[in-house]
Design an enzyme around this catalytic site. Structure first.
Site, mmCIF file in Angstrom:
data_model
loop_
_atom_site.group_PDB
_atom_site.id
_atom_site.type_symbol
_atom_site.label_atom_id
_atom_site.label_comp_id
_atom_site.label_asym_id
_atom_site.label_seq_id
_atom_site.Cartn_x
_atom_site.Cartn_y
_atom_site.Cartn_z
ATOM 1 N N HIS A 153 0.846 -1.183 0.000
ATOM 2 C CA HIS A 153 0.000 0.000 0.000
ATOM 3 C C HIS A 153 0.890 1.245 0.000
ATOM 4 C CE1 HIS A 153 0.564 -0.912 4.372
ATOM 5 N NE2 HIS A 153 0.962 0.327 4.321
HETATM 6 C C1 T46 Z 1 2.995 0.747 6.880
HETATM 7 C C2 T46 Z 1 3.753 -0.501 7.120
HETATM 8 C C3 T46 Z 1 5.232 -0.285 7.258
HETATM 9 C C4 T46 Z 1 -4.162 -0.311 13.432
HETATM 10 O O1 T46 Z 1 -5.287 -0.506 13.932
HETATM 11 N N1 T46 Z 1 -3.408 0.729 13.877
HETATM 12 C C5 T46 Z 1 -2.171 0.986 13.359
HETATM 13 O O2 T46 Z 1 -1.512 1.953 13.793
HETATM 14 C C6 T46 Z 1 -1.666 0.133 12.322
HETATM 15 C C7 T46 Z 1 -0.306 0.402 11.724
HETATM 16 C C8 T46 Z 1 -2.455 -0.923 11.907
HETATM 17 N N2 T46 Z 1 -3.670 -1.135 12.462
HETATM 18 C C9 T46 Z 1 -4.455 -2.298 12.033
HETATM 19 C C10 T46 Z 1 -4.929 -2.262 10.582
HETATM 20 C C11 T46 Z 1 -4.971 -3.729 10.207
HETATM 21 O O3 T46 Z 1 -6.203 -4.285 10.614
HETATM 22 O O4 T46 Z 1 -3.609 -3.445 12.128
HETATM 23 C C12 T46 Z 1 -3.864 -4.344 11.070
HETATM 24 C C13 T46 Z 1 -2.588 -4.642 10.273
HETATM 25 O O5 T46 Z 1 -2.215 -3.468 9.535
HETATM 26 P P1 T46 Z 1 -1.650 -3.547 8.038
HETATM 27 O O6 T46 Z 1 -2.242 -4.705 7.330
HETATM 28 O O7 T46 Z 1 -1.821 -2.216 7.406
HETATM 29 O O8 T46 Z 1 -0.115 -3.849 8.331
HETATM 30 P P2 T46 Z 1 1.125 -3.772 7.321
HETATM 31 O O9 T46 Z 1 2.258 -4.424 8.006
HETATM 32 O O10 T46 Z 1 0.765 -4.256 5.970
HETATM 33 O O11 T46 Z 1 1.427 -2.180 7.179
HETATM 34 C C14 T46 Z 1 1.875 -1.457 8.318
HETATM 35 C C15 T46 Z 1 1.168 -0.094 8.384
HETATM 36 O O12 T46 Z 1 -0.245 -0.278 8.366
HETATM 37 C C16 T46 Z 1 1.561 0.797 7.229
HETATM 38 O O13 T46 Z 1 1.132 2.116 7.483
HETATM 39 O O14 T46 Z 1 3.498 1.655 6.253
HETATM 40 O O15 T46 Z 1 3.277 -1.250 8.241
#
Ligand code: T46
Length: 142
Positions: free
Chosen positions: A52
């Protein structure tokens, strides 16, 4: 211009080991006010994350243990870099697509973020990202 921009932290080490301190409101190395900190750990073997971009959010990602490979893509250039140093963070600007791969078993990826969590700031479709970054480029040159 390279997408890879490092932020180096001062190490406060002595014979017992090393320590890095980030003072909220006084941190000079990070080019934004830190509003949120999160960390990614125990990533299952073979799993990739990210895929993303963010419309406005800026972040600094620091691998405080282990290693992982980060791919950055601004819609024109794609670069990859290994994160494996606890005193060095990778600045990830807004409108940069990111993917994280090859997490080591012990990887702990600490992320400093310029904004609170906001799902509406995410661009999770690569074609949408390409279109939006192209539009942004055209409006900045016209
Ligand atoms: C990024 C990379 C490096 C939250 O509720 N609060 C938060 O602060 C974050 C970061 C995530 N979440 C929830 C959203 C999803 O349900 O945690 C779950 C996993 O998040 P996501 O699938 O977006 O995780 P990554 O590892 O793909 O991405 C994360 C960050 O979301 C993103 O901003 O830059 O790490």
């Amino acid at each position: 211009m390279s997408l890879v921009k490092w932020v180096d932290f001062q190490t406060l080490g002595d014979e017992r080991g090393s320590l890095v301190a980030l003072e909220i409101g006084q941190e000079k190395a990070v080019p934004f006010d830190i509003q949120r900190v999160y960390y990614i750990y125990r990533t299952a073997s073979g799993v990739s994350r990210g895929y993303h971009a963010h419309k406005a959010l800026k972040q600094v990602a620091i691998c405080v243990a282990g290693s992982c490979r980060m791919v950055l893509d601004d819609g024109r250039t794609r670069e990859e870099i290994w994160l494996d140093c606890p005193t060095r963070g990778l600045l990830i600007d807004s409108m940069v697509w990111r993917e994280m791969h090859d997490f080591s078993n012990d990887c702990v990826l600490l992320v400093l973020a310029s904004e609170h969590y906001d799902e509406s700031d995410y661009i999770r479709d690569y074609d949408d990202f390409k279109r939006l970054s192209r539009d942004a480029l055209h409006s900045s040159v016209s």
